[in-house]
Design a protein around this motif. Structure first.
Motif, PDB file in Angstrom:
ATOM      1  N   LEU A 106      29.208 -24.544 -44.534  1.00  0.00           N
ATOM      2  CA  LEU A 106      28.821 -25.391 -45.658  1.00  0.00           C
ATOM      3  C   LEU A 106      27.365 -25.813 -45.529  1.00  0.00           C
ATOM      4  O   LEU A 106      26.617 -25.830 -46.518  1.00  0.00           O
ATOM      5  CB  LEU A 106      29.734 -26.622 -45.696  1.00  0.00           C
ATOM      6  N   LEU A 107      26.944 -26.130 -44.320  1.00  0.00           N
ATOM      7  CA  LEU A 107      25.555 -26.537 -44.103  1.00  0.00           C
ATOM      8  C   LEU A 107      24.597 -25.372 -44.292  1.00  0.00           C
ATOM      9  O   LEU A 107      23.549 -25.515 -44.921  1.00  0.00           O
ATOM     10  CB  LEU A 107      25.408 -27.122 -42.696  1.00  0.00           C
ATOM     11  N   LEU A 147      18.130 -29.609 -51.799  1.00  0.00           N
ATOM     12  CA  LEU A 147      18.949 -28.498 -51.334  1.00  0.00           C
ATOM     13  C   LEU A 147      20.080 -28.278 -52.312  1.00  0.00           C
ATOM     14  O   LEU A 147      20.599 -29.220 -52.904  1.00  0.00           O
ATOM     15  CB  LEU A 147      19.528 -28.795 -49.943  1.00  0.00           C
ATOM     16  N   SER A 148      20.481 -27.025 -52.491  1.00  0.00           N
ATOM     17  CA  SER A 148      21.610 -26.710 -53.359  1.00  0.00           C
ATOM     18  C   SER A 148      22.401 -25.580 -52.722  1.00  0.00           C
ATOM     19  O   SER A 148      21.855 -24.764 -51.982  1.00  0.00           O
ATOM     20  CB  SER A 148      21.122 -26.295 -54.757  1.00  0.00           C
ATOM     21  N   PRO A 149      23.730 -25.531 -52.970  1.00  0.00           N
ATOM     22  CA  PRO A 149      24.555 -24.493 -52.349  1.00  0.00           C
ATOM     23  C   PRO A 149      24.254 -23.118 -52.921  1.00  0.00           C
ATOM     24  O   PRO A 149      24.096 -22.953 -54.126  1.00  0.00           O
ATOM     25  CB  PRO A 149      25.982 -24.945 -52.675  1.00  0.00           C
ATOM     26  N   SER A 150      24.185 -22.132 -52.021  1.00  0.00           N
ATOM     27  CA  SER A 150      23.971 -20.753 -52.466  1.00  0.00           C
ATOM     28  C   SER A 150      25.279 -20.044 -52.763  1.00  0.00           C
ATOM     29  O   SER A 150      25.284 -18.954 -53.339  1.00  0.00           O
ATOM     30  CB  SER A 150      23.195 -19.982 -51.393  1.00  0.00           C
ATOM     31  N   VAL A 151      26.430 -20.621 -52.345  1.00  0.00           N
ATOM     32  CA  VAL A 151      27.754 -20.082 -52.640  1.00  0.00           C
ATOM     33  C   VAL A 151      28.641 -21.204 -53.155  1.00  0.00           C
ATOM     34  O   VAL A 151      28.342 -22.383 -52.965  1.00  0.00           O
ATOM     35  CB  VAL A 151      28.401 -19.437 -51.390  1.00  0.00           C
ATOM     36  N   SER A 194      35.185 -21.922 -53.095  1.00  0.00           N
ATOM     37  CA  SER A 194      35.523 -20.599 -52.572  1.00  0.00           C
ATOM     38  C   SER A 194      35.440 -20.584 -51.055  1.00  0.00           C
ATOM     39  O   SER A 194      36.270 -19.958 -50.377  1.00  0.00           O
ATOM     40  CB  SER A 194      34.574 -19.555 -53.164  1.00  0.00           C
ATOM     41  N   LEU A 195      34.465 -21.285 -50.506  1.00  0.00           N
ATOM     42  CA  LEU A 195      34.333 -21.377 -49.058  1.00  0.00           C
ATOM     43  C   LEU A 195      35.518 -22.109 -48.444  1.00  0.00           C
ATOM     44  O   LEU A 195      36.007 -21.741 -47.371  1.00  0.00           O
ATOM     45  CB  LEU A 195      33.028 -22.093 -48.710  1.00  0.00           C
ATOM     46  N   LEU A 196      36.010 -23.137 -49.114  1.00  0.00           N
ATOM     47  CA  LEU A 196      37.174 -23.881 -48.629  1.00  0.00           C
ATOM     48  C   LEU A 196      38.418 -22.988 -48.621  1.00  0.00           C
ATOM     49  O   LEU A 196      39.171 -22.964 -47.645  1.00  0.00           O
ATOM     50  CB  LEU A 196      37.402 -25.115 -49.508  1.00  0.00           C
ATOM     51  N   PHE A 246      30.312 -34.343 -47.581  1.00  0.00           N
ATOM     52  CA  PHE A 246      29.184 -33.567 -47.065  1.00  0.00           C
ATOM     53  C   PHE A 246      27.818 -34.069 -47.546  1.00  0.00           C
ATOM     54  O   PHE A 246      26.879 -34.139 -46.742  1.00  0.00           O
ATOM     55  CB  PHE A 246      29.363 -32.091 -47.439  1.00  0.00           C
ATOM     56  N   PRO A 247      27.624 -34.422 -48.838  1.00  0.00           N
ATOM     57  CA  PRO A 247      26.279 -34.860 -49.273  1.00  0.00           C
ATOM     58  C   PRO A 247      25.758 -36.085 -48.529  1.00  0.00           C
ATOM     59  O   PRO A 247      24.546 -36.298 -48.487  1.00  0.00           O
ATOM     60  CB  PRO A 247      26.487 -35.152 -50.765  1.00  0.00           C
ATOM     61  N   THR A 248      26.651 -36.895 -47.963  1.00  0.00           N
ATOM     62  CA  THR A 248      26.204 -38.091 -47.235  1.00  0.00           C
ATOM     63  C   THR A 248      26.342 -37.933 -45.722  1.00  0.00           C
ATOM     64  O   THR A 248      26.140 -38.902 -44.987  1.00  0.00           O
ATOM     65  CB  THR A 248      27.021 -39.317 -47.685  1.00  0.00           C
ATOM     66  N   SER A 249      26.670 -36.739 -45.269  1.00  0.00           N
ATOM     67  CA  SER A 249      26.836 -36.518 -43.831  1.00  0.00           C
ATOM     68  C   SER A 249      25.493 -36.486 -43.123  1.00  0.00           C
ATOM     69  O   SER A 249      24.454 -36.190 -43.725  1.00  0.00           O
ATOM     70  CB  SER A 249      27.589 -35.205 -43.586  1.00  0.00           C
ATOM     71  N   ASN A 250      25.527 -36.781 -41.835  1.00  0.00           N
ATOM     72  CA  ASN A 250      24.291 -36.788 -41.052  1.00  0.00           C
ATOM     73  C   ASN A 250      23.643 -35.414 -41.011  1.00  0.00           C
ATOM     74  O   ASN A 250      22.408 -35.297 -41.078  1.00  0.00           O
ATOM     75  CB  ASN A 250      24.592 -37.267 -39.628  1.00  0.00           C
TER      76      ASN A 250
END
Length: 294
Positions: A131-132, A145-149, A153-155, A196-200
């Motif tokens: 995910l990162l 930053l934005s997801p490339s996938v 679907s990754l989950l 995830f958006p607020t994760s370290n």
């Protein structure tokens, strides 16, 4: 004369081998213990090998099928060795068999739980890393930053990978199934995706991308002189300055126009600036800006 006739027979008897004395029969309790130990020895080498892999976080290939097979072999070995023990009661044989199979089943169950926990933790860790890594710089300045996938679907892919590996750990005869762990994993991965958006890890990567973008050298600009023009006009009709308005417009090429209106032509202060005369109705002031790059 009689002794002389018996002498050859005595010599023959002396030359014959002496039969070995048979050992005394074991008591029933010893026979059951031997059957127990022999049957357990079939399982012990497999237990040691599987425990070694599980303690290192590795999965035993086809653990479920292998565990089921060795369990059946242990049970068949014990039944075969105790089937002809007429000196023991059926209750004694059943009690010893229950003790044997309880131990085997408990060890298989513990190995199943350990391997499921390892696969669970590994899948969750890989999901967070994927995910990162899937989030990349979305703008040229590196400020976001934005997801490339697709994250959903990754989950699903992570859950499918866990299910594929965990299915081979199941032992149906002992009701050992991966289904509860799969449901729990799906819920945890969905929670990880929401947080995830607020994760370290995400915050640190965002800051690193911004810092990297800011430290990049700016591309060299072309040298030269770029002129731009701006035209300012002012209308001053009759009045004492109680009305003022301005309108400006900038073109895409850098040029611009500003038009203003102020009815102060009859104002004594304004007339004093022009030697007691009224100011001109229209005043135009062109401006030229030169942008010089050396």
């Amino acid at each position: 004369m009689a002794l002389l006739r018996l002498l050859p027979l005595l010599l023959v008897l002396l030359l014959l081998p002496t039969p070995a004395l048979s050992s005394a029969p074991l008591p029933p309790s010893s026979l059951l213990s031997r059957s127990y130990s022999t049957s357990l020895n079939l399982f012990t080498p497999h237990l040691q090998s599987w425990s070694s892999r599980a303690s290192r976080g590795l999965l035993v290939p086809d653990f479920g099928a292998k565990a089921q097979k060795i369990r059946e072999q242990v049970e068949e070995c014990y039944d075969g060795m105790t089937l002809t023990l007429a000196a023991t009661s059926a209750a004694e044989r059943r009690a010893m068999k229950k003790k044997l199979m309880s131990y085997v089943d408990s060890q298989i169950s513990a190995l199943h739980s350990t391997q499921l926990a390892s696969a669970y933790a590994s899948t969750r860790s890989k999901f967070k890393k994927s995910l990162l890594s899937s989030h990349r710089v979305s703008r040229s300045d590196g400020s976001s930053l934005s997801p490339s996938v697709d994250s959903s679907s990754l989950l699903r892919s992570s859950c499918f990978s866990f299910q594929t590996a965990a299915e081979k750990l199941d032992v149906p005869s002992l009701s050992l199934s991966h289904s509860p762990s799969l449901q729990s994993l799906s819920e945890d991965l969905a929670r990880d995706l929401d947080d995830f958006p607020t994760s370290n890890a995400f915050v640190v990567k965002s800051m690193a991308s911004i810092k990297s973008s800011a430290s990049k050298p700016k591309p060299p600009q072309e040298r030269g002189i770029k002129p731009t023009f701006h035209l300012t006009s002012m209308f001053r009709p009759d009045g004492f300055g109680n009305l003022q308005a301005f309108l400006g417009y900038s073109f895409s090429n850098g040029n611009g126009v500003t038009v203003g209106v102020c009815n102060d032509a009859d104002s004594p202060e304004v007339m004093g600036q022009f030697g007691g005369e009224r100011p001109p109705l229209v005043r135009v002031q062109p401006k030229v800006h030169l942008d010089v790059d050396l």
